[in-house]
Design an enzyme around this catalytic site. Sequence first.
Site, PDB file in Angstrom:
ATOM      1  CG  HIS A 129      44.530  47.683  38.952  1.00 31.62           C
ATOM      2  ND1 HIS A 129      44.248  49.022  39.070  1.00 31.62           N
ATOM      3  CD2 HIS A 129      44.112  47.325  37.717  1.00 31.62           C
ATOM      4  CE1 HIS A 129      43.679  49.451  37.952  1.00 31.62           C
ATOM      5  NE2 HIS A 129      43.594  48.445  37.114  1.00 31.62           N
TER       6      HIS A 129
ATOM      7  CB  CYS B 235      46.322  49.379  34.637  1.00 32.85           C
ATOM      8  SG  CYS B 235      44.877  50.246  33.983  1.00 32.85           S
TER       9      CYS B 235
ATOM     10  CG  HIS C  30      44.058  46.102  33.327  1.00 29.38           C
ATOM     11  ND1 HIS C  30      43.392  46.619  34.413  1.00 29.38           N
ATOM     12  CD2 HIS C  30      43.946  44.760  33.422  1.00 29.38           C
ATOM     13  CE1 HIS C  30      42.895  45.632  35.132  1.00 29.38           C
ATOM     14  NE2 HIS C  30      43.224  44.489  34.558  1.00 29.38           N
TER      15      HIS C  30
ATOM     16  CG  ASP D 194      41.029  48.211  31.600  1.00 34.04           C
ATOM     17  OD1 ASP D 194      39.940  47.682  31.878  1.00 34.04           O
ATOM     18  OD2 ASP D 194      41.688  48.886  32.403  1.00 34.04           O
ATOM     19  CG  HIS D 195      37.797  50.727  31.061  1.00 31.31           C
ATOM     20  ND1 HIS D 195      38.037  51.818  31.827  1.00 31.31           N
ATOM     21  CD2 HIS D 195      37.789  49.679  31.919  1.00 31.31           C
ATOM     22  CE1 HIS D 195      38.183  51.463  33.084  1.00 31.31           C
ATOM     23  NE2 HIS D 195      38.037  50.165  33.162  1.00 31.31           N
TER      24      HIS D 195
ATOM     25  CE1 TYR E  83      36.075  45.831  32.115  1.00 33.26           C
ATOM     26  CE2 TYR E  83      35.023  47.527  33.445  1.00 33.26           C
ATOM     27  CZ  TYR E  83      36.117  46.736  33.152  1.00 33.26           C
ATOM     28  OH  TYR E  83      37.269  46.846  33.888  1.00 33.26           O
TER      29      TYR E  83
HETATM   30  C1  DNO Z   1      38.606  49.015  36.124  1.00 31.46           C
HETATM   31  C2  DNO Z   1      39.420  48.014  36.734  1.00 31.46           C
HETATM   32  C3  DNO Z   1      39.396  48.029  38.246  1.00 31.46           C
HETATM   33  C4  DNO Z   1      40.271  46.959  38.741  1.00 31.46           C
HETATM   34  C5  DNO Z   1      40.505  46.896  40.191  1.00 31.46           C
HETATM   35  C6  DNO Z   1      41.656  45.942  40.421  1.00 31.46           C
HETATM   36  O1  DNO Z   1      38.108  48.784  35.102  1.00 31.46           O
HETATM   37  O2  DNO Z   1      40.667  47.995  36.186  1.00 31.46           O
HETATM   38  O3  DNO Z   1      38.122  47.724  38.696  1.00 31.46           O
HETATM   39  O4  DNO Z   1      39.645  45.757  38.436  1.00 31.46           O
HETATM   40  O5  DNO Z   1      40.763  48.121  40.714  1.00 31.46           O
HETATM   41  O6  DNO Z   1      41.717  45.545  41.709  1.00 31.46           O
END
Ligand code: DNO
Length: 405
Positions: free
Chosen positions: A239, A277, A304, A360-361, A377
């Site tokens: 990531h 991401c 992501h 993501d989020h 989340y």
């Molecule tokens: C945030 C996420 C991070 C991610 C870690 C991966 O929402 O993308 O917490 O899970 O950094 O290791």
Amino acid sequence: MQETWRWFGPDDPVSIQDIAQAGASGIVTALHHLSAGVIWSEKEISIRQMEILKSKQNIEVDLQWTVVESLPVSEDIKRQSGDWRNHIKNYCISMENLAAAGISTICYNFMPILDWTRTELASKLPNGATCMRFDLIDFIVFDVFILKRKRAVENYSRELQYLASKRFENLNKKMKENLTSNIVCGLPGATDKFSLEDVKNHLKKYEHVTEKILRRNLIDFLREVSPVAQDLGIKLCCHPDDPPFSLLGLPRIMSTEKDYRIIMDEIPIQANGITLCSGSLGVRVDNDLAGMMSRLGDRVHFLHLRNVTRETDDIPNSFYESEHLYGDTDMVSLISSILVEERRRRNNGREDWSIPFRPDHGQNILDDLKKDSNPGYPAIGRLKGLAELRGISTALSKYFEEKHD
Ligand code: DNO
């Protein structure tokens, strides 16, 4: 594109039923209660699988744990100190146990001390929704005036220091506490929750760790774990740094396409891959997400998808988490690159052609604003994101199919 959804376990206010109704087919989760460096035993892994099964109750959907996020890398491994060799052995055993349980995608990161970082968890938007935000001046307030890190001022221009000092003068005790807890207490998914003292102690241990050393340590780690992963059929996916620039004077080495290129070239095996991401990488104006997807796509094992709006184009900068389609990343171009990569994989007979992604989020909207959820989340904000992303991918897939028929 396989739709997945992050679930923090039985205490997550967003339930497995909610996830099923959102339409996702894969669960992204981790054994958050275990510290970095310890073995994930077969028993612990199967308990989490059972929890998913049990929470499904009577729903007739095929929801499986498909992605681990994250199998954390210990600070000892990142610094090559203390017990790091044992931690690497343990990492390999955890991978074996995960493979035996049928889970083959593992996300991790290599950010020193702090995992993902925001200064505000619920910044109000004009329409009444809230979102997460990183404000550079607030971060400097924390670094220079609250943490009082040695030589912190060397990392910021005089103008930024001045703006931070003015802002600090106007903070009351409660505001300082909030800012501190937002930064050091660990956002969802982070392995550690720190106090100010912990952060200071960790910083001391990182004094000798330069960018070059941290990168070498990541390569050494990958040289050990990637061949094991490859034999087990596991795909590791690093990531990016979030945000993708140095914090607290610490090196960050997974922030740009060049950073990824170095790591992929050093260990040129399929198991050594990437989590692309768009939210983290998209904070930098010099990261071209759709281009990165086309150029690095062969080893993108997990996606992501989210968006940010940069408040300036400087690096480092301030930004907020925007709606999935309306930020600085052109989501339509990015999804189009993803679909091209999937088609390429299919033509080459690759079994892993469908790349898992998660919305993501999400911003807190509607009932999210009245309910508890993990910061970033909420159920509805993410559901909206997923629906929008699904819409684009469905439309583009249909268009590509017609074009190629
Ligand atoms: C945030 C996420 C991070 C991610 C870690 C991966 O929402 O993308 O917490 O899970 O950094 O290791």
